[in-house]
Structure formats: C-alpha cells, structure tokens
Design a protein around this motif. Structure first.
Motif, mmCIF file in Angstrom:
data_model
loop_
_atom_site.group_PDB
_atom_site.id
_atom_site.type_symbol
_atom_site.label_atom_id
_atom_site.label_comp_id
_atom_site.label_asym_id
_atom_site.label_seq_id
_atom_site.Cartn_x
_atom_site.Cartn_y
_atom_site.Cartn_z
ATOM 1 N N LYS A 137 0.829 -1.197 0.000
ATOM 2 C CA LYS A 137 0.000 0.000 0.000
ATOM 3 C C LYS A 137 0.866 1.251 0.000
ATOM 4 O O LYS A 137 0.578 2.235 -0.694
ATOM 5 C CB LYS A 137 -0.913 -0.005 1.226
ATOM 6 N N LEU A 138 1.931 1.229 0.753
ATOM 7 C CA LEU A 138 2.822 2.382 0.861
ATOM 8 C C LEU A 138 3.535 2.670 -0.455
ATOM 9 O O LEU A 138 3.717 3.830 -0.839
ATOM 10 C CB LEU A 138 3.850 2.147 1.966
ATOM 11 N N LEU A 139 3.925 1.611 -1.182
ATOM 12 C CA LEU A 139 4.735 1.788 -2.377
ATOM 13 C C LEU A 139 3.936 1.877 -3.673
ATOM 14 O O LEU A 139 4.492 2.245 -4.710
ATOM 15 C CB LEU A 139 5.726 0.629 -2.497
ATOM 16 N N THR A 140 2.652 1.553 -3.642
ATOM 17 C CA THR A 140 1.846 1.582 -4.860
ATOM 18 C C THR A 140 1.880 2.961 -5.512
ATOM 19 O O THR A 140 1.561 3.969 -4.879
ATOM 20 C CB THR A 140 0.393 1.184 -4.566
ATOM 21 N N GLY A 141 2.307 2.994 -6.774
ATOM 22 C CA GLY A 141 2.369 4.246 -7.506
ATOM 23 C C GLY A 141 3.565 5.114 -7.154
ATOM 24 O O GLY A 141 3.666 6.244 -7.636
ATOM 25 N N LYS A 142 4.463 4.592 -6.332
ATOM 26 C CA LYS A 142 5.621 5.369 -5.877
ATOM 27 C C LYS A 142 6.922 4.842 -6.478
ATOM 28 O O LYS A 142 6.997 3.710 -6.945
ATOM 29 C CB LYS A 142 5.718 5.324 -4.355
ATOM 30 N N TRP A 143 7.938 5.689 -6.426
ATOM 31 C CA TRP A 143 9.287 5.310 -6.816
ATOM 32 C C TRP A 143 10.092 4.974 -5.573
ATOM 33 O O TRP A 143 10.118 5.733 -4.613
ATOM 34 C CB TRP A 143 9.982 6.461 -7.547
ATOM 35 N N MET A 144 10.710 3.812 -5.567
ATOM 36 C CA MET A 144 11.639 3.453 -4.501
ATOM 37 C C MET A 144 12.957 4.164 -4.791
ATOM 38 O O MET A 144 13.497 4.077 -5.888
ATOM 39 C CB MET A 144 11.854 1.943 -4.483
ATOM 40 N N TYR A 145 13.456 4.878 -3.792
ATOM 41 C CA TYR A 145 14.671 5.673 -4.002
ATOM 42 C C TYR A 145 15.781 5.201 -3.069
ATOM 43 O O TYR A 145 15.536 4.877 -1.902
ATOM 44 C CB TYR A 145 14.381 7.153 -3.735
ATOM 45 N N GLY A 146 17.017 5.147 -3.596
ATOM 46 C CA GLY A 146 18.136 4.738 -2.753
ATOM 47 C C GLY A 146 19.462 4.945 -3.453
ATOM 48 O O GLY A 146 19.527 5.509 -4.554
ATOM 49 N N SER A 147 20.519 4.478 -2.832
ATOM 50 C CA SER A 147 21.866 4.640 -3.355
ATOM 51 C C SER A 147 22.520 3.274 -3.560
ATOM 52 O O SER A 147 22.360 2.372 -2.742
ATOM 53 C CB SER A 147 22.718 5.474 -2.398
ATOM 54 N N THR A 148 23.261 3.148 -4.642
ATOM 55 C CA THR A 148 23.964 1.895 -4.906
ATOM 56 C C THR A 148 25.101 1.665 -3.919
ATOM 57 O O THR A 148 25.593 0.541 -3.790
ATOM 58 C CB THR A 148 24.538 1.885 -6.333
ATOM 59 N N ASP A 153 20.638 -4.362 -2.792
ATOM 60 C CA ASP A 153 19.584 -4.837 -3.677
ATOM 61 C C ASP A 153 19.358 -3.879 -4.848
ATOM 62 O O ASP A 153 19.215 -4.296 -5.996
ATOM 63 C CB ASP A 153 18.281 -5.034 -2.897
ATOM 64 N N LEU A 154 19.321 -2.587 -4.542
ATOM 65 C CA LEU A 154 19.169 -1.603 -5.605
ATOM 66 C C LEU A 154 20.397 -1.619 -6.520
ATOM 67 O O LEU A 154 20.281 -1.439 -7.730
ATOM 68 C CB LEU A 154 18.970 -0.201 -5.027
ATOM 69 N N LYS A 155 21.549 -1.848 -5.953
ATOM 70 C CA LYS A 155 22.764 -1.943 -6.752
ATOM 71 C C LYS A 155 22.679 -3.115 -7.717
ATOM 72 O O LYS A 155 23.056 -3.004 -8.896
ATOM 73 C CB LYS A 155 23.997 -2.105 -5.863
ATOM 74 N N ASP A 156 22.165 -4.259 -7.247
ATOM 75 C CA ASP A 156 22.017 -5.424 -8.105
ATOM 76 C C ASP A 156 21.043 -5.138 -9.249
ATOM 77 O O ASP A 156 21.290 -5.526 -10.398
ATOM 78 C CB ASP A 156 21.522 -6.625 -7.301
#
Length: 260
Positions: A137-148, A153-156
């Motif tokens: 519910k929190l992430l629906t329609g949203k962009w997950m943001y982070g740093s490699t 996981d985002l780096k992969d």
C-alpha cells in the motif's frame, strides 16, 4: 522487510551484446526521361556491404564498443519465461527505462550516478516483498529511491544499466565474428541494412543487421533457439538526461527500512 530481486537484467544485456540494425534507402532509376519528375537520389552507403561477413561484424562491434550511450529494446525469453526490456544507458552507468520479467512483474528504473529510482508494478512488489499488504500500500504508484553505495539490492537491480559490460563482451567477440557470413542488402523500417549470420559465444544462431547509411551501427539482432530474442539498438550517443522522479512521489528505502 526482505527484498527479493530477480536478476534477468544482466542476462538480457549479454543476450543483446551482438544485436545490430541499420539505416538507408532504395536507389531506383527513372527510365521515363523528361516526362516524369526527377526522383531524389538515395543516400550513398557507407560501403560495408562490400566487406566480408567477419569484417562487417567487426565494424559493427567497433561502433558499439565506442558508443557513449545506446538504447536497447529487446523482447524474448530467458529460461522459457517471457521478457521485455527498453533501456537507454550510457557508459557512465546512468540509465532510464523499463523491464518486464514475465511472471515476476515489471518495473521502471532511473539511475544517475549512485542514485537509483525504481517503480515496481503490483506483481513485482509481490516478488520483492511477498504478501506484505502494508508495504504494498505504501509503495503503490511510488518510486523506490536509494543509493547503490548503501543498498545492495538496488545496486544489483541497477546492473541493467551497465553498458560497459555489454561493450566489454562485444569487444571480446573477435574470434566468434570470424564465423559470420554475409547476406544480401535488404531494408529495415525503410532503410538499407546488411545482415550477417553466425553464432554467439554460446553457440546459438544469430543474425545481425548493420546500418548502411552513416556509421555502420549494429541496430538489430535476432537470436533463435530455445530462448529466442529480438533486440534493436538505437539512440546512439544520445544523453540519458538528468530528469528524476518528483520527490513527492519517491520513498527513501533507507528510511523505510529503519521504520520497518
């Protein structure tokens, strides 16, 4: 909260390393004399159609390996599962585009430097987080943001942006290029191309199409076999751009992990 990412991205890039397509036009003479309007002459070719199959493959390889950026648009199968990818990436590791991973779902991605934004669909959120209704519910329609640099996981996932790996793989294809045979000049989307056929490093049959107008860019690859794939390459040397998703539509994954 545990993230469970798929890693088809790297395999997709490897499959497209030898994909090529080109541009050009038909050159037909007007035999009706002065009674018919003069037709504009077709642009001159770059001459690679006069080379041997291995020489054409090498020319295309050189253009791919020297490009600062390229768009890869591929559709096919990996392990029997349908896959799609449309990604503009550069040799600095930046990219923007989308990927569909069969039953695992799809996502959009933007990577600039070490910053990554990823927008998963409902099915991909299930792949990542399972049946966590609160997170979904929190992430629906949203962009997950982070740093490699801080989120493995985002780096992969951002490995899909690794144009340098694609270029390195192409640079090492000299021996395999020796087996390519040349076809006859044909048209692709109204432009002239020269196809060359052979096998990739895994022994799978592939046909590359190389541009006959301008630089001999690799613009399309068709790989047949159990996991057939059709890939087009375009937008050579086009900037990825610096636009990022709105901050109001992005969720910092580091903060979300802390709260979880």
């Amino acid at each position: 909260m545990r993230k469970k990412y798929g890693v088809w991205a790297v395999a997709a890039c490897a499959a497209m390393t030898l994909g090529l397509t080109g541009c050009g036009g038909d050159d037909k003479k007007d035999d009706n004399g002065d009674k018919s309007p003069t037709k504009p002459a077709a642009p001159a070719t770059n001459g690679v159609e006069k080379l041997t199959g291995p020489e054409i493959a090498d020319k295309a390889k050189n253009e791919l390996t020297s490009a600062t950026s390229v768009r890869m648009n591929a559709e096919g199968k990996d392990g029997g599962q349908s896959m799609k990818m449309n990604m503009l990436m550069d040799n600095k590791g930046d990219c923007r585009g989308s990927m569909t991973m069969g039953s695992q779902g799809s996502f959009e991605i933007v990577k600039l430097g070490d910053k990554v934004w990823m927008k998963p669909d409902a099915q991909f959120m299930k792949t990542m987080f399972g049946e966590d209704a609160e997170v979904t519910k929190l992430l629906t329609g949203k962009w997950m943001y982070g740093s490699t640099t801080t989120d493995k996981d985002l780096k992969d996932m951002a490995d899909v942006c690794d144009l340098k790996s694609v270029q390195a793989s192409a640079a090492g294809s000299t021996e395999q290029n020796k087996s390519f045979t040349k076809g006859t000049v044909t048209t692709l989307d109204g432009h002239q191309v020269i196809p060359v056929s052979g096998k990739n490093g895994s022994g799978e049959p592939i046909t590359l199409s190389v541009a006959l107008e301008g630089k001999p860019y690799p613009v399309k690859v068709v790989k047949t076999g159990a996991d057939s794939t059709t890939s087009t390459l375009s937008d050579y040397n086009k900037p990825v751009g610096t636009e990022t998703p709105p901050e109001t539509e992005s969720i910092d994954m580091a903060e979300l992990e802390k709260s979880a």
